[in-house]
Design a protein around this motif. Structure first.
Motif, PDB file in Angstrom:
ATOM      1  N   UNK A  29       0.815  -1.212   0.000  1.00  0.00           N
ATOM      2  CA  UNK A  29       0.000   0.000   0.000  1.00  0.00           C
ATOM      3  C   UNK A  29       0.848   1.261   0.000  1.00  0.00           C
ATOM      4  N   UNK A  30       2.097   1.137   0.365  1.00  0.00           N
ATOM      5  CA  UNK A  30       2.984   2.294   0.320  1.00  0.00           C
ATOM      6  C   UNK A  30       3.119   2.823  -1.111  1.00  0.00           C
ATOM      7  N   UNK A  31       2.982   1.934  -2.086  1.00  0.00           N
ATOM      8  CA  UNK A  31       3.160   2.297  -3.487  1.00  0.00           C
ATOM      9  C   UNK A  31       1.858   2.642  -4.190  1.00  0.00           C
ATOM     10  N   UNK A  32       0.768   2.619  -3.460  1.00  0.00           N
ATOM     11  CA  UNK A  32      -0.551   2.839  -4.034  1.00  0.00           C
ATOM     12  C   UNK A  32      -1.270   3.981  -3.331  1.00  0.00           C
ATOM     13  N   UNK A  33      -2.067   4.681  -4.084  1.00  0.00           N
ATOM     14  CA  UNK A  33      -3.007   5.605  -3.472  1.00  0.00           C
ATOM     15  C   UNK A  33      -4.194   4.803  -2.958  1.00  0.00           C
ATOM     16  N   UNK A  34      -4.705   5.194  -1.823  1.00  0.00           N
ATOM     17  CA  UNK A  34      -5.855   4.527  -1.218  1.00  0.00           C
ATOM     18  C   UNK A  34      -6.989   5.527  -1.095  1.00  0.00           C
ATOM     19  N   UNK A  35      -8.143   5.108  -1.510  1.00  0.00           N
ATOM     20  CA  UNK A  35      -9.313   5.954  -1.383  1.00  0.00           C
ATOM     21  C   UNK A  35     -10.392   5.280  -0.569  1.00  0.00           C
ATOM     22  N   UNK A  36     -11.084   6.058   0.212  1.00  0.00           N
ATOM     23  CA  UNK A  36     -12.286   5.582   0.911  1.00  0.00           C
ATOM     24  C   UNK A  36     -13.494   6.227   0.238  1.00  0.00           C
ATOM     25  N   UNK A  37     -14.457   5.393  -0.088  1.00  0.00           N
ATOM     26  CA  UNK A  37     -15.707   5.847  -0.680  1.00  0.00           C
ATOM     27  C   UNK A  37     -16.845   5.330   0.185  1.00  0.00           C
ATOM     28  N   UNK A  38     -18.002   5.918   0.030  1.00  0.00           N
ATOM     29  CA  UNK A  38     -19.163   5.427   0.751  1.00  0.00           C
ATOM     30  C   UNK A  38     -20.405   5.541  -0.114  1.00  0.00           C
ATOM     31  N   UNK A  39     -21.344   4.672   0.176  1.00  0.00           N
ATOM     32  CA  UNK A  39     -22.615   4.711  -0.518  1.00  0.00           C
ATOM     33  C   UNK A  39     -23.726   4.524   0.488  1.00  0.00           C
ATOM     34  N   UNK A  40     -24.526   5.560   0.622  1.00  0.00           N
ATOM     35  CA  UNK A  40     -25.676   5.522   1.521  1.00  0.00           C
ATOM     36  C   UNK A  40     -26.867   4.927   0.780  1.00  0.00           C
ATOM     37  N   UNK A  41     -27.834   4.389   1.505  1.00  0.00           N
ATOM     38  CA  UNK A  41     -29.007   3.797   0.861  1.00  0.00           C
ATOM     39  C   UNK A  41     -29.699   4.796  -0.058  1.00  0.00           C
ATOM     40  N   UNK A  42     -29.925   4.397  -1.286  1.00  0.00           N
ATOM     41  CA  UNK A  42     -30.622   5.244  -2.232  1.00  0.00           C
ATOM     42  C   UNK A  42     -29.814   6.380  -2.815  1.00  0.00           C
ATOM     43  N   UNK A  43     -28.515   6.405  -2.513  1.00  0.00           N
ATOM     44  CA  UNK A  43     -27.672   7.496  -3.004  1.00  0.00           C
ATOM     45  C   UNK A  43     -26.521   6.949  -3.834  1.00  0.00           C
ATOM     46  N   UNK A  44     -25.903   7.840  -4.577  1.00  0.00           N
ATOM     47  CA  UNK A  44     -24.742   7.447  -5.357  1.00  0.00           C
ATOM     48  C   UNK A  44     -23.515   7.340  -4.455  1.00  0.00           C
ATOM     49  N   UNK A  89     -25.882  11.133   9.018  1.00  0.00           N
ATOM     50  CA  UNK A  89     -25.662  11.183   7.569  1.00  0.00           C
ATOM     51  C   UNK A  89     -24.370  10.485   7.146  1.00  0.00           C
ATOM     52  N   UNK A  90     -23.577  10.035   8.096  1.00  0.00           N
ATOM     53  CA  UNK A  90     -22.393   9.223   7.764  1.00  0.00           C
ATOM     54  C   UNK A  90     -22.764   7.758   7.555  1.00  0.00           C
ATOM     55  N   UNK A  91     -23.989   7.411   7.821  1.00  0.00           N
ATOM     56  CA  UNK A  91     -24.444   6.041   7.625  1.00  0.00           C
ATOM     57  C   UNK A  91     -24.314   5.649   6.161  1.00  0.00           C
ATOM     58  N   UNK A  92     -23.593   4.564   5.921  1.00  0.00           N
ATOM     59  CA  UNK A  92     -23.331   4.119   4.552  1.00  0.00           C
ATOM     60  C   UNK A  92     -22.510   2.847   4.596  1.00  0.00           C
ATOM     61  N   UNK A  93     -22.369   2.238   3.446  1.00  0.00           N
ATOM     62  CA  UNK A  93     -21.364   1.190   3.272  1.00  0.00           C
ATOM     63  C   UNK A  93     -20.091   1.883   2.805  1.00  0.00           C
ATOM     64  N   UNK A  94     -19.009   1.614   3.490  1.00  0.00           N
ATOM     65  CA  UNK A  94     -17.735   2.244   3.181  1.00  0.00           C
ATOM     66  C   UNK A  94     -16.843   1.258   2.434  1.00  0.00           C
ATOM     67  N   UNK A  95     -16.275   1.753   1.357  1.00  0.00           N
ATOM     68  CA  UNK A  95     -15.421   0.937   0.510  1.00  0.00           C
ATOM     69  C   UNK A  95     -14.009   1.511   0.476  1.00  0.00           C
ATOM     70  N   UNK A  96     -13.052   0.613   0.444  1.00  0.00           N
ATOM     71  CA  UNK A  96     -11.661   0.982   0.272  1.00  0.00           C
ATOM     72  C   UNK A  96     -11.253   0.604  -1.150  1.00  0.00           C
ATOM     73  N   UNK A  97     -10.485   1.467  -1.780  1.00  0.00           N
ATOM     74  CA  UNK A  97     -10.019   1.202  -3.133  1.00  0.00           C
ATOM     75  C   UNK A  97      -8.564   1.614  -3.268  1.00  0.00           C
ATOM     76  N   UNK A  98      -7.849   0.916  -4.126  1.00  0.00           N
ATOM     77  CA  UNK A  98      -6.436   1.247  -4.326  1.00  0.00           C
ATOM     78  C   UNK A  98      -6.147   1.449  -5.806  1.00  0.00           C
ATOM     79  N   UNK A  99      -5.201   2.303  -6.074  1.00  0.00           N
ATOM     80  CA  UNK A  99      -4.793   2.547  -7.443  1.00  0.00           C
ATOM     81  C   UNK A  99      -3.357   3.027  -7.460  1.00  0.00           C
TER      82      UNK A  99
END
Length: 124
Positions: A29-44, A89-99
């Motif tokens: 992970x030191x060599x990758x950017x990490x992003x946290x995303x979230x998706x709330x019910x009914x939202x993008x 309003x922080x209620x959501x599914x949180x996803x981790x992504x790497x690139x």
């Protein structure tokens, strides 16, 4: 094979805290950017925070600025999202992504590998 696994979600009261973890195998992970995303019910899905490869520059969306903190533990090959002063309003599914070559941190298409998500519910 690259795997990204989130953990740490759960139920928190408004004003409470949770710490999410993003553990990776197959990459450093030191060599990758990490992003946290979230998706709330009914939202993008929306971008929450990111930490850049190598230099560890951090980014936050305005909704979580000064409440959330992203950090990386190179020894554990894990990235954390410390979430304080949680709101409903922080209620959501949180996803981790790497690139490895992330230019626009808020864009999901910039990331190569995604976890399955961890659910965060903020409620009294």
């Amino acid at each position: 094979q690259v795997q990204v696994v989130e953990s740490g979600g759960g139920l928190a009261q408004p004003g409470g805290s949770l710490r999410l973890s993003c553990a990776a195998s197959g990459i450093s992970l030191q060599d990758y950017s990490i992003g946290w995303f979230r998706q709330a019910p009914g939202k993008e899905r929306e971008a929450v925070s990111s930490i850049s490869a190598i230099l560890g520059i951090t980014y936050y969306t305005s909704a979580v600025q000064d409440r959330f903190t992203i950090s990386r533990d190179a020894a554990k090959n894990t990235v954390y999202l410390q979430m304080n002063t949680l709101k409903p309003e922080d209620t959501a599914v949180y996803y981790c992504a790497t690139g490895q070559r992330v230019g626009k941190w808020m864009k999901g298409y910039e990331y190569d590998y995604w976890g399955q998500g961890t659910r965060v519910t903020v409620s009294s």
